[in-house]
Design an enzyme around this catalytic site. Structure first.
Site, PDB file in Angstrom:
ATOM      1  N   GLU A 169      42.240  39.169  38.179  1.00 20.43           N
ATOM      2  CA  GLU A 169      40.845  39.598  38.098  1.00 20.43           C
ATOM      3  C   GLU A 169      40.220  39.217  36.758  1.00 20.43           C
ATOM      4  OE1 GLU A 169      39.188  40.993  40.507  1.00 20.43           O
ATOM      5  OE2 GLU A 169      40.765  41.706  41.864  1.00 20.43           O
ATOM      6  N   THR A 170      38.959  38.833  36.804  1.00 23.57           N
ATOM      7  CA  THR A 170      38.113  38.742  35.617  1.00 23.57           C
ATOM      8  C   THR A 170      36.892  39.611  35.894  1.00 23.57           C
ATOM      9  OG1 THR A 170      38.828  36.482  35.097  1.00 23.57           O
ATOM     10  CG2 THR A 170      36.744  37.231  34.134  1.00 23.57           C
TER      11      THR A 170
END
Length: 260
Positions: free
Chosen positions: A44-45
């Site tokens: 995830e970002t």
């Protein structure tokens, strides 16, 4: 643009689940956010912009945007409370579908309140058995697919066939069993999002915790994610909410050399 990488659900680097975090003054394009997530190649970002007293937050995997992510929310709150708003002890987030999330700092834990998924028990099909390689005890479906095993070692030693798992219903696949040192042990897989294994999945426990609270007849659950990196989640079911707490630690702080 500044970017932080935080290991969530641990207080040691190289453990837990790493998430990249970008706190911005204004939104950049979806294409650029997606490209940053692909370049980072983490599960995830997260991207957040403050509007009034609330941060609007979005999460991107290498395979696309998702509607909810626990470890990246924890990581984002860690960054805000330690680097942007040091006098605060809680952060209020709003998602793109107007869901409100709050993260509170309590001693060395970050406590998040997430919605609980309504699990629907489904039939154990030959397709599912073939995809996971073992017959589960029970299967439930909400946003994700949850398979319950009798033996915790089946979870720990599980070898996923990602090509087959990708064809199953649900966004992610979670497998779980009753733990020996913790209440439950789980693992999470997300080939649909170009993630082989999610190292510690917060949103997955919005499925896992409602199941185990019912089975164990208790509202407080200590959960362990048995990935290669490992991570511990301290959870509590409160009506239609799952309260998830965990630790976090900073791995890196950097400047992205990008243009809109």
């Amino acid at each position: 643009m500044k970017q932080f990488v935080v290991d969530a659900f641990t207080d040691e680097v190289f453990k837990g689940n790493p998430a990249a975090v970008c706190i911005m003054d204004d939104w950049i394009s979806e294409e650029l956010m997606q490209n940053i997530a692909i370049e980072n190649n983490l599960s995830e970002t997260s991207f957040a912009v403050k509007q009034g007293n609330i941060y609007t937050i979005r999460w991107f995997t290498p395979g696309g945007e998702v509607d909810l992510c626990g470890h990246a929310t924890l990581a984002t709150a860690f960054v805000i409370l330690n680097y942007y708003e040091k006098e605060s002890v809680e952060v209020h987030f709003k998602t793109m579908d107007n869901t409100n999330l709050t993260v509170k700092e309590k001693n060395d834990l970050y406590e998040m309140e997430f919605p609980s998924y309504d699990l629907k028990k489904i039939e154990i099909t030959e397709e599912i058995i073939d995809a996971i390689g073992i017959k589960p005890k029970e299967i439930y479906l909400a946003r994700d697919l949850l398979c319950i095993f009798d033996d915790v070692n089946d979870v720990i030693n599980f070898k996923p066939n990602l090509e087959k798992i990708e064809k199953l219903d649900g966004l992610l696949l979670h497998i779980s069993a009753k733990g020996e040192k913790t209440d439950c042990v789980s693992r999470s897989f997300a080939p649909k999002l170009n993630i082989a294994e999610d190292q510690v999945c917060g949103s997955g426990h919005c499925h896992i915790v409602p199941y185990w609270t019912k089975i164990l007849n208790k509202t407080d659950i200590i959960a362990y994610q048995a990935s290669a990196r490992g991570g511990t989640l301290y959870c509590r079911l409160s009506k239609d909410k799952v309260i998830i707490s965990g630790k976090a630690t900073l791995f890196s702080e950097s400047k992205l050399n990008i243009k809109e």
